[in-house]
Design an enzyme around this catalytic site. Structure first.
Site, short mmCIF file in Angstrom:
data_model
loop_
_atom_site.label_atom_id
_atom_site.label_comp_id
_atom_site.label_asym_id
_atom_site.label_seq_id
_atom_site.Cartn_x
_atom_site.Cartn_y
_atom_site.Cartn_z
N HIS A 177 0.87 -1.18 0.00
CA HIS A 177 0.00 0.00 0.00
C HIS A 177 0.91 1.23 0.00
O HIS A 177 2.02 1.18 0.53
CB HIS A 177 -0.82 -0.05 1.29
CG HIS A 177 -1.93 0.92 1.38
ND1 HIS A 177 -1.73 2.22 1.76
CD2 HIS A 177 -3.27 0.79 1.18
CE1 HIS A 177 -2.89 2.86 1.79
NE2 HIS A 177 -3.84 2.01 1.43
N ASP A 254 3.12 -4.17 8.18
CA ASP A 254 1.93 -3.37 7.93
C ASP A 254 0.74 -4.31 8.15
O ASP A 254 0.39 -5.11 7.30
CB ASP A 254 1.97 -2.83 6.50
CG ASP A 254 0.63 -2.21 6.08
OD1 ASP A 254 -0.32 -2.22 6.89
OD2 ASP A 254 0.55 -1.73 4.94
N GLN A 257 -4.39 -4.89 7.05
CA GLN A 257 -5.37 -5.90 6.61
C GLN A 257 -5.25 -7.19 7.39
O GLN A 257 -6.23 -7.93 7.48
CB GLN A 257 -5.21 -6.18 5.11
CG GLN A 257 -5.46 -4.99 4.21
CD GLN A 257 -6.88 -4.43 4.31
OE1 GLN A 257 -7.82 -5.12 4.73
NE2 GLN A 257 -7.06 -3.18 3.93
N LYS A 280 -10.47 -0.36 10.69
CA LYS A 280 -10.63 -1.55 9.84
C LYS A 280 -10.95 -2.79 10.68
O LYS A 280 -11.02 -3.89 10.17
CB LYS A 280 -9.36 -1.79 9.03
CG LYS A 280 -9.10 -0.72 7.96
CD LYS A 280 -7.87 -1.08 7.17
CE LYS A 280 -7.30 0.08 6.39
NZ LYS A 280 -8.08 0.47 5.22
N CYS A 423 -5.03 2.52 -3.54
CA CYS A 423 -3.78 3.05 -2.94
C CYS A 423 -2.62 2.07 -3.13
O CYS A 423 -1.74 1.97 -2.25
CB CYS A 423 -3.95 3.36 -1.46
SG CYS A 423 -5.29 4.50 -1.13
N1 PMP Z 1 -1.79 -0.70 4.48
C1 PMP Z 1 -2.73 -1.48 3.93
C2 PMP Z 1 -2.36 -2.87 3.50
C3 PMP Z 1 -4.03 -0.99 3.80
O1 PMP Z 1 -4.96 -1.76 3.27
C4 PMP Z 1 -4.33 0.31 4.24
C5 PMP Z 1 -5.73 0.87 4.09
N2 PMP Z 1 -6.34 0.58 2.89
C6 PMP Z 1 -3.32 1.07 4.81
C7 PMP Z 1 -2.06 0.54 4.92
C8 PMP Z 1 -3.57 2.46 5.31
O2 PMP Z 1 -4.52 2.45 6.32
P1 PMP Z 1 -5.09 3.81 6.90
O3 PMP Z 1 -5.73 4.52 5.75
O4 PMP Z 1 -6.05 3.40 7.94
O5 PMP Z 1 -3.93 4.56 7.41
#
Ligand code: PMP
Length: 483
Positions: A177, A254, A257, A280, A423
């Site tokens: 991401h 990270d 997910q 999430k 993203c």
């Molecule tokens: N890493 C991953 C794998 C994600 O899926 C996401 C959110 N889609 C993020 C980071 C960023 O999360 P946040 O927008 O809550 O900071």
């Protein structure tokens, strides 16, 4: 033939052109909605007889805790399949936040009065709950922050600026991401460190052998997602940690997910840092966690500084506060943290093994139904093996733009999915695609919703040209909004 079959046959035999034309031309065609409401299977009690036995996680019971699932969207009962973006909140979480503002609202660590003391205690206990949730050694290794993005920025800057220098290497993955890519890339620019990437197979699986070849004595950081937010791949954390630790690189997971969907045990994983988002995993928006190994946190320079990060300040000197406060600058999201703890308790009660089991079943079911009902019309990305795939299905309908599919699913069927590049632009470029439709599941999703998704996609695919004509003008130019 039972009542369900009758309704199902009736609906699927209604001429598709009629349905769509009626729906689009009249926006809310009474006739259409009556039919669709009747086949809104979640409303039909006897449909539960199709439900698989799962004594430990009953999504039908769980649904009762989520008031938003009662909502109608575009005249249809909401089917929410956008959980990788954010999840809904159970009433227990909503009530905990309301209770805080109703009974305890005060700033923490700043007052000797009763409300401030109580608020401080609740907020500190929330750290304890989250520490248990990820099996941290101690509550003070848990830093509350805004989200995963914030957590990764804290590590990248606070650890990176102190420990990285020219020629050092940071290894990321092609499936990352942007939130796990850009902070490291910025810090690499400042420090002169070099970024390397682990590639993926065409099925979205990390190339572990390539990683073993790319890592060197100069590698100081390996950062990767526990689970991809696009292809759904569940990465082999222990394998990556073993390889990284052989060269003394730190491992930053990270968990945006993976933490909400699979059991997390920072001790067993052997990782050095973990970042994840509260929103999430049933928690409020604006909440997240950075966990770190105590020795690493203690030697880190606070990244954001100000109120609550210090023990003492003179005009030229400062004594930083203990963990975790030195990394929680300013008045935190107190109610959010308390709500997040309630979410962690809710998930703990269900059991994260059961969460994973439930989602694995939904993924297996989706892949099977897609293959049976849509065949070559649907292109699914990511591993076919549900053992290494979380509850995320990114796909495209042949010759139809992903945004058009998403818009039609919402407008005609009340089905919320996300479309675009999620993203993760480099991942999409690697797969050679401009975007995908993404259905992502959670504890309250049920098979009937997948059936509705499949039926909707069948209709959309059969009416491709018509659907494109109607919705393209709405989405044209929306080239991947916000990422
Ligand atoms: N890493 C991953 C794998 C994600 O899926 C996401 C959110 N889609 C993020 C980071 C960023 O999360 P946040 O927008 O809550 O900071």
């Amino acid at each position: 033939m039972n009542a369900f079959d009758l309704l199902y046959n009736f609906w699927t035999n209604v001429p598709l052109n009629m349905i769509i034309t009626a729906r689009v031309c009249m926006q809310i065609s009474v006739f259409y909605n009556i039919i669709l409401d009747q086949v809104s299977l979640i409303n039909i009690p006897y449909y539960n007889m199709f439900m698989e036995e799962n004594a430990l996680l009953d999504p039908y019971e769980i649904r009762k805790d989520f008031p938003i699932l009662e909502r109608k969207v575009n005249g249809r009962k909401l089917i929410y399949l956008d959980n990788a973006a954010t999840t809904h909140k159970p009433r227990q979480v909503i009530e905990a936040i309301v209770e805080f503002y109703t009974k305890y609202n005060a700033n923490i660590h700043r007052g000797l009065h009763t409300l401030s003391q109580e608020a401080s205690e609740l907020y500190e206990n929330a750290h304890e709950v989250l520490a248990k949730f990820i099996n941290a050694y101690s509550w003070d290794e848990v830093i509350f922050c805004n989200n995963t993005t914030d957590a990764i920025n804290i590590v990248a800057y606070a650890w990176g600026l102190k420990n990285l220098e020219k020629g050092d290497e940071i290894i990321l993955t092609v499936m990352d991401h942007h939130s796990n890519m850009l902070p490291w890339r910025n810090v690499a620019k400042i420090t002169g460190a070099k970024i390397k990437y682990i590639d993926i197979t065409d099925d979205g699986i990390l190339k572990y052998e390539e990683f073993e070849k790319k890592i060197t004595e100069k590698t100081r950081v390996v950062a990767f997602p526990g689970m991809s937010n696009v292809v759904g791949t569940i990465n082999n954390i222990k394998r990556i940690v073993k390889i990284a630790h052989e060269v003394d690189a730190i491992v930053v997971l990270d968990g945006a997910q993976s933490v909400p969907h699979t059991p997390t045990d920072v001790r067993a994983f052997g990782i050095d840092f973990l970042a994840f988002s509260g929103h999430k995993m049933l928690g409020p928006t604006g909440t997240g966690v950075l966990w770190g190994r105590r020795d690493l946190l203690e030697e880190m320079m606070p990244f954001k500084v100000g109120g609550d990060t210090i023990k003492d300040v003179t005009l030229y000197d400062v004594v930083w506060h203990d963990l975790p406060w030195r990394f929680e600058a300013g008045t935190p999201n107190i109610a959010g943290g308390i709500g997040l703890a309630e979410a962690a308790k809710y998930l703990t009660k269900i059991g994260m093994e059961n969460v994973r089991k439930h989602e694995k079943e939904l993924v297996e079911y989706t892949l099977k139904r897609f293959e049976e009902e849509l065949g070559d019309e649907v292109i699914v990305y990511g591993p076919r093996n549900p053992d290494i795939r979380g509850g995320v299905i990114a796909f495209n309908i042949k010759d139809l733009h992903h945004h058009v599919v998403g818009k039609a699913l919402d407008s005609l069927f009340g089905i919320a999915v996300r479309t675009g590049m999620h993203c993760a632009h480099p991942l999409h470029y690697r797969l050679g695609i401009e975007g995908t439709v993404r259905a992502s599941y959670y504890i309250y999703n049920v098979r009937e919703e997948i059936d509705e998704l499949v039926n909707a996609l069948k209709i959309i695919s059969l009416q491709k040209e018509h659907i494109h004509e109607i919705y393209w003008k709405d989405v044209e130019g929306l080239i991947c909004p916000t990422g």
